[in-house]
Write a protein that holds these residues in place. Sequence first.
Motif, mmCIF file in Angstrom:
data_model
loop_
_atom_site.group_PDB
_atom_site.id
_atom_site.type_symbol
_atom_site.label_atom_id
_atom_site.label_comp_id
_atom_site.label_asym_id
_atom_site.label_seq_id
_atom_site.Cartn_x
_atom_site.Cartn_y
_atom_site.Cartn_z
ATOM 1 N N TYR A 20 0.870 -1.189 0.000
ATOM 2 C CA TYR A 20 0.000 0.000 0.000
ATOM 3 C C TYR A 20 0.900 1.230 0.000
ATOM 4 O O TYR A 20 1.537 1.545 1.004
ATOM 5 N N ASN A 21 0.986 1.889 -1.121
ATOM 6 C CA ASN A 21 1.916 3.008 -1.275
ATOM 7 C C ASN A 21 1.326 4.131 -2.120
ATOM 8 O O ASN A 21 1.807 4.417 -3.220
ATOM 9 N N PRO A 22 0.302 4.822 -1.620
ATOM 10 C CA PRO A 22 -0.266 5.922 -2.401
ATOM 11 C C PRO A 22 0.697 7.103 -2.502
ATOM 12 O O PRO A 22 0.472 8.010 -3.293
ATOM 13 N N TYR A 30 5.351 3.821 -9.343
ATOM 14 C CA TYR A 30 4.574 2.881 -8.530
ATOM 15 C C TYR A 30 4.573 1.492 -9.177
ATOM 16 O O TYR A 30 4.815 0.481 -8.511
ATOM 17 N N LEU A 31 4.306 1.434 -10.472
ATOM 18 C CA LEU A 31 4.259 0.151 -11.178
ATOM 19 C C LEU A 31 5.612 -0.551 -11.174
ATOM 20 O O LEU A 31 5.687 -1.775 -11.032
ATOM 21 N N LYS A 32 6.681 0.207 -11.314
ATOM 22 C CA LYS A 32 8.025 -0.367 -11.288
ATOM 23 C C LYS A 32 8.303 -1.010 -9.929
ATOM 24 O O LYS A 32 8.801 -2.136 -9.855
ATOM 25 N N ARG A 33 7.933 -0.326 -8.854
ATOM 26 C CA ARG A 33 8.154 -0.875 -7.511
ATOM 27 C C ARG A 33 7.232 -2.061 -7.237
ATOM 28 O O ARG A 33 7.638 -3.041 -6.613
ATOM 29 N N ARG A 34 6.002 -1.959 -7.682
ATOM 30 C CA ARG A 34 5.069 -3.073 -7.490
ATOM 31 C C ARG A 34 5.576 -4.317 -8.213
ATOM 32 O O ARG A 34 5.531 -5.424 -7.676
ATOM 33 N N TYR A 53 -4.406 1.502 -6.398
ATOM 34 C CA TYR A 53 -3.492 2.644 -6.285
ATOM 35 C C TYR A 53 -4.291 3.939 -6.392
ATOM 36 O O TYR A 53 -4.913 4.201 -7.426
ATOM 37 N N HIS A 54 -4.289 4.708 -5.305
ATOM 38 C CA HIS A 54 -4.995 5.987 -5.270
ATOM 39 C C HIS A 54 -4.069 7.059 -4.689
ATOM 40 O O HIS A 54 -4.132 7.361 -3.505
ATOM 41 N N PRO A 55 -3.204 7.638 -5.507
ATOM 42 C CA PRO A 55 -2.272 8.641 -4.992
ATOM 43 C C PRO A 55 -2.964 9.874 -4.418
ATOM 44 O O PRO A 55 -2.392 10.582 -3.585
ATOM 45 N N GLU A 56 -4.213 10.116 -4.814
ATOM 46 C CA GLU A 56 -4.928 11.279 -4.274
ATOM 47 C C GLU A 56 -5.111 11.168 -2.762
ATOM 48 O O GLU A 56 -5.219 12.190 -2.076
ATOM 49 N N GLU A 57 -5.114 9.955 -2.221
ATOM 50 C CA GLU A 57 -5.203 9.782 -0.761
ATOM 51 C C GLU A 57 -3.994 10.438 -0.086
ATOM 52 O O GLU A 57 -4.128 11.129 0.922
ATOM 53 N N ARG A 79 -0.218 5.325 5.904
ATOM 54 C CA ARG A 79 0.082 3.950 5.504
ATOM 55 C C ARG A 79 -0.083 2.967 6.660
ATOM 56 O O ARG A 79 -0.594 1.856 6.473
ATOM 57 N N LEU A 80 0.335 3.357 7.866
ATOM 58 C CA LEU A 80 0.204 2.448 9.007
ATOM 59 C C LEU A 80 -1.248 2.270 9.436
ATOM 60 O O LEU A 80 -1.657 1.157 9.807
ATOM 61 N N LEU A 81 -2.039 3.332 9.390
ATOM 62 C CA LEU A 81 -3.461 3.201 9.735
ATOM 63 C C LEU A 81 -4.175 2.288 8.738
ATOM 64 O O LEU A 81 -5.005 1.459 9.129
ATOM 65 N N TYR A 82 -3.852 2.432 7.467
ATOM 66 C CA TYR A 82 -4.452 1.561 6.456
ATOM 67 C C TYR A 82 -4.043 0.110 6.709
ATOM 68 O O TYR A 82 -4.869 -0.807 6.649
ATOM 69 N N THR A 83 -2.774 -0.097 6.985
ATOM 70 C CA THR A 83 -2.265 -1.450 7.224
ATOM 71 C C THR A 83 -2.916 -2.077 8.452
ATOM 72 O O THR A 83 -3.302 -3.251 8.426
#
Length: 106
Positions: A20-22, A30-34, A53-57, A79-83
């Motif tokens: 999870y990396n917005p 993002y795609l390269k890292r994924r 993937y929602h970078p707007e978040e 990121r931690l709250l989402y996780t």
Amino acid sequence: MIYPLERLRAQGFSVSALFYNPNIHPGAEYLKRRYAVEELSRTLQVEVFYPEYHPEEFFRAVNMREEKQSRCVLCWQTRLLYTAGAAKEKGDTHFTSTLLVSPYQD
């Protein structure tokens, strides 16, 4: 992802992962890292969950906060709250993050 995975498995934990990396922008990066995570997860035999993937978040979270330190804290928090929520929803009793062992984090 490798060292924590080895340690957790050695202690008897069943491990899955969440990518999870917005905060990663642009989308091509993002795609390269994924893709790198997908390759590594196949090699290490780890199930990885990939939310949309929602970078707007991330952009909403850091809007008008230009100082690096403030942006970093907001990124980690987002990121931690989402996780934590994803782990709870999945029924996991524990979760951790590579953010805790990264030499690139403050």
